[in-house]
Design a protein around this motif. Structure first.
Motif, mmCIF file in Angstrom:
data_model
loop_
_atom_site.group_PDB
_atom_site.id
_atom_site.type_symbol
_atom_site.label_atom_id
_atom_site.label_comp_id
_atom_site.label_asym_id
_atom_site.label_seq_id
_atom_site.Cartn_x
_atom_site.Cartn_y
_atom_site.Cartn_z
ATOM 1 N N GLU A 203 0.827 -1.209 0.000
ATOM 2 C CA GLU A 203 0.000 0.000 0.000
ATOM 3 C C GLU A 203 0.858 1.255 0.000
ATOM 4 N N GLN A 204 1.976 1.204 0.704
ATOM 5 C CA GLN A 204 2.802 2.400 0.874
ATOM 6 C C GLN A 204 3.975 2.469 -0.095
ATOM 7 N N ALA A 205 4.288 1.369 -0.770
ATOM 8 C CA ALA A 205 5.475 1.313 -1.629
ATOM 9 C C ALA A 205 5.384 2.245 -2.832
ATOM 10 N N SER A 206 4.197 2.456 -3.334
ATOM 11 C CA SER A 206 4.062 3.259 -4.549
ATOM 12 C C SER A 206 4.130 4.762 -4.278
ATOM 13 N N ALA A 207 4.140 5.169 -3.009
ATOM 14 C CA ALA A 207 4.184 6.600 -2.688
ATOM 15 C C ALA A 207 5.590 7.152 -2.920
ATOM 16 N N GLY A 208 5.679 8.301 -3.539
ATOM 17 C CA GLY A 208 6.955 8.973 -3.718
ATOM 18 C C GLY A 208 7.727 8.487 -4.930
ATOM 19 N N ASP A 209 8.924 9.018 -5.080
ATOM 20 C CA ASP A 209 9.809 8.712 -6.196
ATOM 21 C C ASP A 209 10.499 7.378 -5.956
ATOM 22 N N GLY B 29 14.129 7.855 -5.427
ATOM 23 C CA GLY B 29 14.492 8.827 -4.409
ATOM 24 C C GLY B 29 14.791 8.178 -3.064
ATOM 25 N N PRO B 30 15.071 9.015 -2.080
ATOM 26 C CA PRO B 30 15.379 8.487 -0.752
ATOM 27 C C PRO B 30 14.153 7.876 -0.082
ATOM 28 N N LEU B 31 14.403 6.949 0.819
ATOM 29 C CA LEU B 31 13.300 6.342 1.569
ATOM 30 C C LEU B 31 12.879 7.296 2.669
ATOM 31 N N ASP B 32 11.716 7.894 2.480
ATOM 32 C CA ASP B 32 11.209 8.765 3.530
ATOM 33 C C ASP B 32 9.696 8.609 3.608
ATOM 34 N N ALA C 238 7.034 1.301 4.389
ATOM 35 C CA ALA C 238 6.865 0.128 3.535
ATOM 36 C C ALA C 238 8.107 -0.765 3.599
ATOM 37 N N ALA C 239 9.272 -0.165 3.548
ATOM 38 C CA ALA C 239 10.513 -0.942 3.618
ATOM 39 C C ALA C 239 10.635 -1.659 4.956
ATOM 40 N N SER C 240 10.246 -0.988 6.024
ATOM 41 C CA SER C 240 10.298 -1.604 7.357
ATOM 42 C C SER C 240 9.385 -2.820 7.427
ATOM 43 N N ARG C 241 8.179 -2.695 6.909
ATOM 44 C CA ARG C 241 7.231 -3.812 6.909
ATOM 45 C C ARG C 241 7.741 -4.970 6.052
#
Length: 177
Positions: A101-107, A110-113, A119-122
């Motif tokens: 759900e959260q992976a597609s947000a942002g560039d 780009g940096p993981l923020d 998403a990366a933590s999960r």
């Protein structure tokens, strides 16, 4: 945990009958305040401050910190919230759904923020549930080691789609992650 069970634990702490570890299991919204109340009671009993660790991927650092003791306080009280260390593989699909759900947000480059860091933590938590070390090789190889059923959808996803994700959707989720 019921309020009456929490009250029993709090009375035990007040009577100086406490345990070194307490495990709270359940809905995070309901359980975290109860765990915080118990931690605060323990900290007051010992004469220190309670600290909180949110979503630690491992408990090694928390245990190491507890073992070192404190220079200025008579003890330590730490609450580890929402850790996957005690989770089982049935929860992996839910962790992967949250990551997807959260992976597609942002560039993507780009940096993981923000949501992408969550998403990366999960995803790392889910990989560790299957004994996959995400730092041992390429990320795509780690994802290939996940069983297909874990990518087909967790309990929340399956409420709306009982059969889960199809092959193409699984491939898309794998690619996004």
């Amino acid at each position: 945990m019921s309020d009456s069970r929490l009250e029993v634990l709090l009375r035990g702490v007040a009577a100086e009958d406490s345990q070194p570890v307490y495990l709270f299991v359940g809905d995070l919204v309901a359980i975290e305040p109860q765990a915080a109340r118990l931690a605060q009671a323990l900290a007051e009993q010992i004469g220190c401050r309670a600290s909180i660790e949110r979503r630690p991927p491992r408990l090694d650092a928390v245990f190491a910190d507890l073992r070192t003791g404190s220079l200025f306080d008579p003890g330590k009280v730490v609450t580890a919230v929402d850790t996957a260390v005690l989770a089982d593989v049935r929860q992996a699909a839910d962790l992967i759904d949250q990551a997807a759900e959260q992976a597609s947000a942002g560039d993507a480059d780009g940096p993981l923020d923000g949501p992408r860091r969550e998403a990366a933590s999960r995803l790392v938590q889910a990989l560790r549930l299957f004994g996959v070390d995400p730092a041992a090789g390429e990320a795509s190889r780690a994802l290939d080691e996940l069983p297909t059923w874990a990518l087909q959808g967790g309990s929340g996803y399956r409420r709306t789609k009982p059969r889960g994700r199809g092959k193409k959707q699984v491939a898309t989720v794998r690619e996004e992650l």
